[in-house]
Design a protein around this motif. Structure first.
Motif, PDB file in Angstrom:
ATOM      1  N   PHE A  84       0.848  -1.188   0.000  1.00  0.00           N
ATOM      2  CA  PHE A  84       0.000   0.000   0.000  1.00  0.00           C
ATOM      3  C   PHE A  84       0.883   1.237   0.000  1.00  0.00           C
ATOM      4  N   GLU A  85       0.780   2.030  -1.057  1.00  0.00           N
ATOM      5  CA  GLU A  85       1.528   3.289  -1.142  1.00  0.00           C
ATOM      6  C   GLU A  85       0.539   4.435  -0.938  1.00  0.00           C
ATOM      7  N   PRO A  86       0.672   5.145   0.192  1.00  0.00           N
ATOM      8  CA  PRO A  86      -0.312   6.180   0.527  1.00  0.00           C
ATOM      9  C   PRO A  86      -0.225   7.418  -0.376  1.00  0.00           C
ATOM     10  N   ASN A  87      -1.270   8.226  -0.300  1.00  0.00           N
ATOM     11  CA  ASN A  87      -1.330   9.484  -1.043  1.00  0.00           C
ATOM     12  C   ASN A  87      -0.107  10.350  -0.766  1.00  0.00           C
ATOM     13  N   GLU A  92       4.292   6.250   5.726  1.00  0.00           N
ATOM     14  CA  GLU A  92       4.996   5.016   5.384  1.00  0.00           C
ATOM     15  C   GLU A  92       4.139   4.057   4.544  1.00  0.00           C
ATOM     16  N   ALA A  93       4.784   3.402   3.605  1.00  0.00           N
ATOM     17  CA  ALA A  93       4.083   2.382   2.819  1.00  0.00           C
ATOM     18  C   ALA A  93       3.839   1.161   3.706  1.00  0.00           C
ATOM     19  N   GLN A  94       2.812   0.356   3.359  1.00  0.00           N
ATOM     20  CA  GLN A  94       2.548  -0.871   4.130  1.00  0.00           C
ATOM     21  C   GLN A  94       2.790  -2.091   3.242  1.00  0.00           C
ATOM     22  N   HIS A  95       3.370  -3.111   3.841  1.00  0.00           N
ATOM     23  CA  HIS A  95       3.527  -4.383   3.140  1.00  0.00           C
ATOM     24  C   HIS A  95       2.657  -5.412   3.845  1.00  0.00           C
ATOM     25  N   ILE A  96       1.617  -5.838   3.203  1.00  0.00           N
ATOM     26  CA  ILE A  96       0.674  -6.772   3.821  1.00  0.00           C
ATOM     27  C   ILE A  96       0.958  -8.166   3.273  1.00  0.00           C
ATOM     28  N   ASN A 309      -2.734 -15.570  -8.492  1.00  0.00           N
ATOM     29  CA  ASN A 309      -1.409 -16.066  -8.879  1.00  0.00           C
ATOM     30  C   ASN A 309      -0.387 -15.962  -7.752  1.00  0.00           C
ATOM     31  N   GLY A 310      -0.817 -15.545  -6.583  1.00  0.00           N
ATOM     32  CA  GLY A 310       0.131 -15.389  -5.474  1.00  0.00           C
ATOM     33  C   GLY A 310       1.128 -14.267  -5.707  1.00  0.00           C
ATOM     34  N   ALA A 311       0.703 -13.260  -6.468  1.00  0.00           N
ATOM     35  CA  ALA A 311       1.605 -12.167  -6.845  1.00  0.00           C
ATOM     36  C   ALA A 311       1.638 -11.071  -5.771  1.00  0.00           C
ATOM     37  N   THR A 312       2.572 -10.139  -5.938  1.00  0.00           N
ATOM     38  CA  THR A 312       2.606  -8.930  -5.111  1.00  0.00           C
ATOM     39  C   THR A 312       2.032  -7.795  -5.935  1.00  0.00           C
ATOM     40  N   THR A 313       0.935  -7.209  -5.444  1.00  0.00           N
ATOM     41  CA  THR A 313       0.225  -6.177  -6.195  1.00  0.00           C
ATOM     42  C   THR A 313       0.249  -4.873  -5.402  1.00  0.00           C
ATOM     43  N   LEU A 314       0.569  -3.787  -6.091  1.00  0.00           N
ATOM     44  CA  LEU A 314       0.698  -2.504  -5.414  1.00  0.00           C
ATOM     45  C   LEU A 314      -0.596  -1.715  -5.542  1.00  0.00           C
ATOM     46  N   MET A 315      -1.055  -1.151  -4.423  1.00  0.00           N
ATOM     47  CA  MET A 315      -2.242  -0.289  -4.427  1.00  0.00           C
ATOM     48  C   MET A 315      -1.793   1.125  -4.130  1.00  0.00           C
ATOM     49  N   PHE A 316      -2.055   2.034  -5.033  1.00  0.00           N
ATOM     50  CA  PHE A 316      -1.618   3.426  -4.861  1.00  0.00           C
ATOM     51  C   PHE A 316      -2.825   4.307  -4.593  1.00  0.00           C
ATOM     52  N   GLU A 317      -2.772   5.021  -3.473  1.00  0.00           N
ATOM     53  CA  GLU A 317      -3.908   5.843  -3.055  1.00  0.00           C
ATOM     54  C   GLU A 317      -3.949   7.197  -3.750  1.00  0.00           C
ATOM     55  N   VAL A 331       7.424   6.193  -7.279  1.00  0.00           N
ATOM     56  CA  VAL A 331       6.872   4.957  -6.706  1.00  0.00           C
ATOM     57  C   VAL A 331       7.502   3.728  -7.379  1.00  0.00           C
ATOM     58  N   VAL A 332       7.695   3.796  -8.683  1.00  0.00           N
ATOM     59  CA  VAL A 332       8.345   2.682  -9.406  1.00  0.00           C
ATOM     60  C   VAL A 332       9.731   2.441  -8.814  1.00  0.00           C
ATOM     61  N   GLU A 333      10.483   3.528  -8.611  1.00  0.00           N
ATOM     62  CA  GLU A 333      11.837   3.393  -8.077  1.00  0.00           C
ATOM     63  C   GLU A 333      11.812   2.860  -6.647  1.00  0.00           C
TER      64      GLU A 333
END
Ligand code: 7RM
Length: 635
Positions: A84-87, A92-96, A309-317, A331-333
């Protein structure tokens, strides 16, 4: 042999041929080898496009969240499921992890049950892009409730229409949302909407911006304390493959939005299989789709496809321009994103800002770039390819629709040679056809026509909620025994497809589908307005912008036109949302009409696009004199 992961062009053609020759055994194999089912299907497919009726994996039992969560726990429990990448980048970003996501979904599912939601009930989710959004979606699926996510940029009126259409019992929302430097009072919008929604019994409110909100006694409940008391395991409801998973509204060319209904089994199989191949996702990759979960792209390619698929997916607020126009690249970097999927409108907007923002960031993690939502123009394609992809990351131009559930025509990266502005080749299992206006299929290459699909695929929407007749009329009546997409397309000399745009009254503005009729309805509510017509015209950044032609009731009365323009746009904003506001409003004494009373939009489109050298046949016009007046005063 498994065809789950297609790795080179020959293999693609081989898999494609197989998928067309024997679709049922092809999909059966995919379904069998890569998913967990509680009970196997009795029949892979039954279909009849005339009724229309489509069923995949009939008789099978499953729960999609067991495929997205439970089955990954033994091997990937500590792997990040959602970043989770906040606005605000200072937050801080969250890794769930998969384990944590599983527990959060189970708690939420238990809360829903406690609050009286059970299998088949509709739950409206009106949330910003925060983890609770994905968690709510999955929690509904866990207990067999049908989610209806409404994009949190829609107005109170649009929200109420959607809640009432599917008679949602509950709304899940938040106190407010962040949008760049601004906040939006989401709870206030929900309160306004619910004044006209007697079906809603409960509102669960997540805290996001810590604003003061009014809580209505007996109806509104803070979400967090309920979650804190809920148990962290929840057995999955055993669902039928053809039970509805969700409703998602999409604009039609006329009237009410259409509540597209997607069902569980086929949607799961198709979104997971396309995700894997369209992005060539490998274990360990970080995948980012910038869409909002409020749209189909977010449903299929932020939540369900990646998680299955058991992937890691990023959510950007946030938004691409906050704190500055380099945010996407930052955010990509920061998260070392490997697959980046966005819309042409965002690419055009960021290209306008110059290359400095891009060059300031290390984008070397990127392997695959994707686009979706509207045709990408040549210039934007090259900018994306060169500036963002350094000419080494293939661009997948993915064509699909809310109705199709998943990607339909697309290159596979490192497999299909790309061609600027072309969506290229059909995904396995997809049989496109180009049709002429007389209803005949156009064979051969270097041809153009209306894009149809000849054979069902697993994630096709099954109906429009509460209106099966409209489903039939909209998609299965224009061409016999075909699904009609509403788009035009051409096929080049090697069989690559290029989507040329809508052939109906839907206009795509910044990647959002807008029907002209609901906007015209909103304008016509203004007491001074007699009649109106909306058309699209090309816009550098939005792709299309809206041009409104408005006739006033009392021409004698002099009114300040600029004030009227503001009032009209305010009305649109209130009724539909700010995305539907008009860029240009021209007042005119009349609209060009045919003898049967149809507004001749073709002419209005040409005038709005400043393309008036040849207006085409105007002989059927009742009032040809008005055309000159409109041309003389065009904006
Ligand atoms: C996924 C999505 C659907 C409409 C569709 C097209 C247009 C989407 C592309 C595209 C050209 C593309 N669902 N469209 N993708 N046009 N190239 N790659 O956008 O229901 O919101 O919109 O979007 O007109 O019919 S949607």
């Amino acid at each position: 042999m498994s065809n789950y992961h297609i790795k080179h062009l020959e293999e693609y053609f081989q898999v494609y041929r197989k998928s067309v020759r024997n679709p049922e055994s092809f999909w059966e194999e995919v379904a069998e080898e890569h998913f967990v089912w509680r009970k196997r299907w009795d029949k892979v497919l039954s279909w009849d496009f005339n009724k229309p009726e489509i069923r995949w994996f009939e008789g099978a039992k499953l729960n999609i969240t067991e495929n997205c969560l439970d089955r990954h726990l033994p091997t990937k429990g500590d792997k990040t499921a959602i970043i989770f990448e906040p606005n605000d980048p200072k937050e801080e970003a969250q890794h769930i992890t998969y384990k944590q996501l599983y527990e959060r979904v189970c708690r939420m599912a238990n809360v829903l049950t406690e609050q009286g939601i059970s299998k088949g009930d509709r739950v409206c989710i009106y949330l910003p892009m925060i983890p609770e959004l994905a968690v709510s979606v999955l929690a509904c699926a866990r207990i067999g409730a049908i989610h209806s996510v409404v994009f949190a940029g829609f107005s109170a009126n649009a929200l109420a229409t959607r809640i009432n259409d599917s008679e949602c019992k509950m709304v899940i929302t938040s106190d407010g949302s962040y949008r760049g430097a601004k906040t939006i009072d989401l709870k206030g919008i929900v309160d306004e909407a619910l004044k006209s929604c007697p079906c809603v019994e409960t509102v669960l409110v997540a805290k996001r911006i810590n604003s003061e909100v009014k809580m209505q006694e007996g109806r509104d409940k803070w979400l967090q304390p309920l979650l804190d008391h809920a148990y962290q395991d929840c057995s999955a409801e055993v669902m039928d493959s053809e039970d509805p998973l969700f409703i998602l509204y999409t604009s039609g060319s006329t009237g009410q939005p259409k509540g597209m209904v997607h069902t569980i089994g086929g949607y799961m199989v198709y979104t997971a299989y396309t995700f894997k191949n369209v992005f060539q996702y490998r274990d360990g990759d970080i995948y980012w789709c910038t869409a909002d979960v409020g749209w189909i792209t977010g449903h299929s390619y932020i939540v369900y496809g990646p998680l299955a698929n058991g992937a890691t997916t990023l959510m950007f607020e946030g938004i691409p321009t906050f704190p500055d126009s380099g945010r996407f690249w930052q955010v990509v970097e920061k998260h070392k994103v490997n697959q980046f999927y966005t819309a042409p409108t965002a690419i055009r907007a960021l290209a306008k800002e110059g290359v400095e923002h891009v060059e300031a960031c290390d984008l070397s993690s990127i392997k695959v770039l994707g686009t979706v939502g509207e045709p990408i123009n040549e210039e934007a394609w090259h900018w994306y390819n060169e500036t963002v992809g350094s000419k080494k990351s293939p661009i997948v131009d993915t064509w699909w629709q809310t109705e199709t559930g998943g990607v339909m025509i697309t290159p596979l990266p490192f497999v299909t040679p790309t061609k600027p502005t072309y969506a290229t080749l059909p995904f396995p299992g997809i049989q496109p056809a180009l049709m002429d206006e007389q209803g005949h299929e156009i064979s051969g290459n270097q041809v153009e026509g209306r894009l149809c699909i000849k054979y069902p695929w697993p994630s096709i929407a099954r109906t429009i909620w509460g209106n099966h007749q409209r489903y039939k009329d909209t998609y299965f009546s224009a061409f016999e025994n075909m699904y009609f997409t509403g788009d035009g397309a051409l096929r080049d000399e090697v069989g690559y497809y290029r989507i040329t745009g809508r052939v109906d009254d839907v206009i795509i503005v910044s990647g959002h589908n807008l029907g002209t009729a609901p906007i015209e309805d909103a304008i016509n509510e203004h007491p001074a307005v007699a009649e109106s017509a909306i058309v699209g015209f090309p816009h550098d950044i939005k792709g299309n912008a809206l041009y409104g032609y408005v006739t006033l009731k009392d021409v004698g009365e002099s009114r300040d036109h600029n004030n009227l323009r503001k009032e009209i746009n305010q009305l649109i904003s209130d009724r539909i949302g700010p995305i539907a506001k008009l860029d240009k409003i021209q007042f005119t004494s009349g609209l060009p009409k045919t003898r049967s009373g149809k507004i001749m939009r073709r002419i209005l489109r040409k005038i709005a696009s400043k393309d008036t050298s040849n207006l085409g046949d105007t002989s059927t016009l009742l009032n040809p004199e008005v055309v000159q007046e409109i041309m003389d005063n065009a904006l």
